[in-house]
Design an enzyme around this catalytic site. Structure first.
Site, PDB file in Angstrom:
ATOM      1  CG  HIS A  14      18.757  54.790  63.878  1.00 37.64           C
ATOM      2  ND1 HIS A  14      17.672  54.661  63.063  1.00 37.64           N
ATOM      3  CD2 HIS A  14      18.566  55.948  64.556  1.00 37.64           C
ATOM      4  CE1 HIS A  14      16.844  55.681  63.246  1.00 37.64           C
ATOM      5  NE2 HIS A  14      17.377  56.487  64.160  1.00 37.64           N
TER       6      HIS A  14
ATOM      7  NE  ARG B 260      13.690  58.505  60.522  1.00 32.23           N
ATOM      8  CZ  ARG B 260      14.189  58.670  61.760  1.00 32.23           C
ATOM      9  NH1 ARG B 260      15.492  58.796  61.945  1.00 32.23           N
ATOM     10  NH2 ARG B 260      13.392  58.693  62.813  1.00 32.23           N
TER      11      ARG B 260
HETATM   12  P1  NAP Z   1      12.167  69.355  62.653  1.00 38.75           P
HETATM   13  O1  NAP Z   1      12.342  70.236  63.835  1.00 38.75           O
HETATM   14  O2  NAP Z   1      10.796  69.017  62.193  1.00 38.75           O
HETATM   15  O3  NAP Z   1      12.988  70.015  61.462  1.00 38.75           O
HETATM   16  C1  NAP Z   1      12.933  69.532  60.168  1.00 38.75           C
HETATM   17  C2  NAP Z   1      13.669  70.486  59.253  1.00 38.75           C
HETATM   18  O4  NAP Z   1      13.656  69.935  57.924  1.00 38.75           O
HETATM   19  C3  NAP Z   1      12.996  71.864  59.173  1.00 38.75           C
HETATM   20  O5  NAP Z   1      13.962  72.879  59.104  1.00 38.75           O
HETATM   21  C4  NAP Z   1      12.225  71.770  57.862  1.00 38.75           C
HETATM   22  O6  NAP Z   1      12.022  73.010  57.217  1.00 38.75           O
HETATM   23  C5  NAP Z   1      13.162  70.927  57.036  1.00 38.75           C
HETATM   24  N1  NAP Z   1      12.447  70.307  55.917  1.00 38.75           N
HETATM   25  C6  NAP Z   1      11.395  69.458  55.957  1.00 38.75           C
HETATM   26  N2  NAP Z   1      11.006  69.139  54.699  1.00 38.75           N
HETATM   27  C7  NAP Z   1      11.825  69.821  53.864  1.00 38.75           C
HETATM   28  C8  NAP Z   1      11.906  69.944  52.455  1.00 38.75           C
HETATM   29  N3  NAP Z   1      11.070  69.292  51.640  1.00 38.75           N
HETATM   30  N4  NAP Z   1      12.864  70.750  51.937  1.00 38.75           N
HETATM   31  C9  NAP Z   1      13.715  71.430  52.743  1.00 38.75           C
HETATM   32  N5  NAP Z   1      13.685  71.369  54.095  1.00 38.75           N
HETATM   33  C10 NAP Z   1      12.748  70.581  54.632  1.00 38.75           C
HETATM   34  O7  NAP Z   1      12.912  67.950  62.883  1.00 38.75           O
HETATM   35  P2  NAP Z   1      14.169  67.646  63.846  1.00 38.75           P
HETATM   36  O8  NAP Z   1      13.716  67.453  65.236  1.00 38.75           O
HETATM   37  O9  NAP Z   1      15.233  68.637  63.556  1.00 38.75           O
HETATM   38  O10 NAP Z   1      14.572  66.197  63.288  1.00 38.75           O
HETATM   39  C11 NAP Z   1      14.999  66.019  61.947  1.00 38.75           C
HETATM   40  C12 NAP Z   1      15.082  64.536  61.632  1.00 38.75           C
HETATM   41  O11 NAP Z   1      16.203  63.943  62.298  1.00 38.75           O
HETATM   42  C13 NAP Z   1      13.900  63.706  62.145  1.00 38.75           C
HETATM   43  O12 NAP Z   1      12.797  63.806  61.285  1.00 38.75           O
HETATM   44  C14 NAP Z   1      14.492  62.317  62.140  1.00 38.75           C
HETATM   45  O13 NAP Z   1      14.256  61.747  60.864  1.00 38.75           O
HETATM   46  C15 NAP Z   1      15.991  62.545  62.332  1.00 38.75           C
HETATM   47  N6  NAP Z   1      16.483  62.007  63.618  1.00 38.75           N
HETATM   48  C16 NAP Z   1      17.472  61.073  63.603  1.00 38.75           C
HETATM   49  C17 NAP Z   1      17.962  60.564  64.795  1.00 38.75           C
HETATM   50  C18 NAP Z   1      19.084  59.559  64.812  1.00 38.75           C
HETATM   51  O14 NAP Z   1      19.415  59.017  65.861  1.00 38.75           O
HETATM   52  N7  NAP Z   1      19.705  59.287  63.685  1.00 38.75           N
HETATM   53  C19 NAP Z   1      17.438  61.016  66.005  1.00 38.75           C
HETATM   54  C20 NAP Z   1      16.426  61.959  65.993  1.00 38.75           C
HETATM   55  C21 NAP Z   1      15.958  62.463  64.780  1.00 38.75           C
HETATM   56  P3  NAP Z   1      11.130  74.150  57.886  1.00 38.75           P
HETATM   57  O15 NAP Z   1      11.999  74.703  59.014  1.00 38.75           O
HETATM   58  O16 NAP Z   1      10.939  75.119  56.805  1.00 38.75           O
HETATM   59  O17 NAP Z   1       9.866  73.503  58.381  1.00 38.75           O
END
Ligand code: NAP
Length: 309
Positions: free
Chosen positions: A272, A224
């Site tokens: 994006h 993000r």
């Molecule tokens: P997820 O499964 O919820 O994983 C989030 C990860 O971030 C987890 O490992 C979490 O730690 C870590 N995290 C959260 N807050 C943190 C903090 N304060 N300090 C350190 N680590 C932290 O999410 P995901 O499905 O992998 O998706 C991640 C992000 O990708 C989404 O939220 C979205 O913003 C982005 N995204 C972008 C696109 C695009 O097209 N550009 C598409 C889809 C998603 P824990 O494991 O300890 O909980």
């Protein structure tokens, strides 16, 4: 009486999703009616997307779950009218797309492809190190980060990850906390950010933390926009501290034409497109959650509203 699933994600997405959702719901929960309009008090499930006109959840008094079509939930998680359980999208198609985007851009920087694509003059033989000699940091070890880290590991990259919670016994070396982040960034020649947008992750990559990187490191952000302090990144690019930034997400989208990222010689902007939810596979995830909701089973991928992701 059959349950009602309201497609509340907006009219523009309906043509893409209708056929897939009907098929998937028919297979998983045949008694559930998929509709685009309904009296709020009759709705059992809401299928939602951030651009949806539906923003007031308070009249949906018997709704068992709001099912988000996107992985990121920052545009709904703070909605004060949302008292129903919220589930985010974990879609195998989206994950595959992200793995392809991240490995492609990591390989670009690792191999120094731009030198040859842009036509380096002379016979300047710069042989890249092997992937095993290239330290890569993946910030975020959730669904997407971990899949990307594993794909990079499969290509032999010296990949390590970082997350909020401690992860023992993972097949990727994993760090947490500020000290873990500093240790990781001090050796990372390529950094990939796959964190959600929350109050805690805002401006995570600021001037101090960008300063921890080895000079000339590459940054790839498909997470993000607000994860990065834009001004600090521009300063780091100008000084050569960051060698290149590949950015897919921004504080304002579409990225304004006059934003400095648009014209910076060491920034690649992608609009994006890193990973989109794929309607066919996502529909099966939605249908499975509807089936679970009807059966009174635990929902998949439920968001912790207080944590923000
Ligand atoms: P997820 O499964 O919820 O994983 C989030 C990860 O971030 C987890 O490992 C979490 O730690 C870590 N995290 C959260 N807050 C943190 C903090 N304060 N300090 C350190 N680590 C932290 O999410 P995901 O499905 O992998 O998706 C991640 C992000 O990708 C989404 O939220 C979205 O913003 C982005 N995204 C972008 C696109 C695009 O097209 N550009 C598409 C889809 C998603 P824990 O494991 O300890 O909980």
């Amino acid at each position: 009486m059959s349950a009602v699933a309201l497609f509340g994600a907006g009219a523009s997405l309906w043509p893409e999703y209708e056929k897939h959702l009907r098929q998937a719901i028919q297979a998983a929960a045949p008694d559930v009616q998929l509709v685009t309009e309904a009296a709020p008090e009759t709705v059992d499930f809401i299928i939602y997307a951030p651009g949806s006109p539906l923003q007031d959840f308070s009249p949906y008094t018997k709704c068992k779950a709001v099912l988000n079509l996107w992985a990121g939930v920052e545009r709904i998680v703070g909605n004060p009218t949302l008292t129903q359980p919220l589930c985010r999208m974990v879609d195998p198609g989206l994950t595959e797309g992200m793995v392809e985007y991240v490995t492609g851009h990591v390989l670009r920087h690792h191999l120094g492809m731009d030198r040859y694509i842009l036509g380096a003059p002379g016979w300047n033989q710069i042989v890249p190190p092997l992937a095993r000699e290239r330290p890569v940091a993946v910030l975020g070890l959730g669904e997407l980060g971990l899949a990307c880290a594993r794909a990079l590991k499969g290509l032999n990259f010296a990949v390590e990850g970082w997350s909020r919670s401690e992860k023992a016994g993972l097949d990727i070396p994993a760090h947490h906390g500020e000290a873990g982040l500093e240790a990781l960034l001090r050796r990372a020649e390529i950094v990939v950010t796959l964190l959600p947008r929350t109050a805690e992750t805002e401006n995570l990559l600021n001037a101090t933390r960008l300063g921890w990187l080895p000079k000339g490191a590459a940054l790839i952000n498909p997470g993000r926009g607000p994860l990065i302090d834009d001004d600090a990144l521009l300063a780091a690019l100008d000084s050569g501290q960051v060698g290149h930034a590949t950015l897919d997400v921004f504080r304002v989208e579409p990225l304004p034409e006059d934003h400095p990222f648009r014209h910076h010689p060491r920034v690649t902007v992608t609009p994006h497109i890193a990973a989109d939810t794929r309607a066919s596979s996502a529909a099966r995830v939605i249908a499975e959650n509807i089936r679970r909701g009807v059966a009174g089973e635990a929902l998949l991928h439920q968001v912790d509203l207080r944590r923000g992701y």
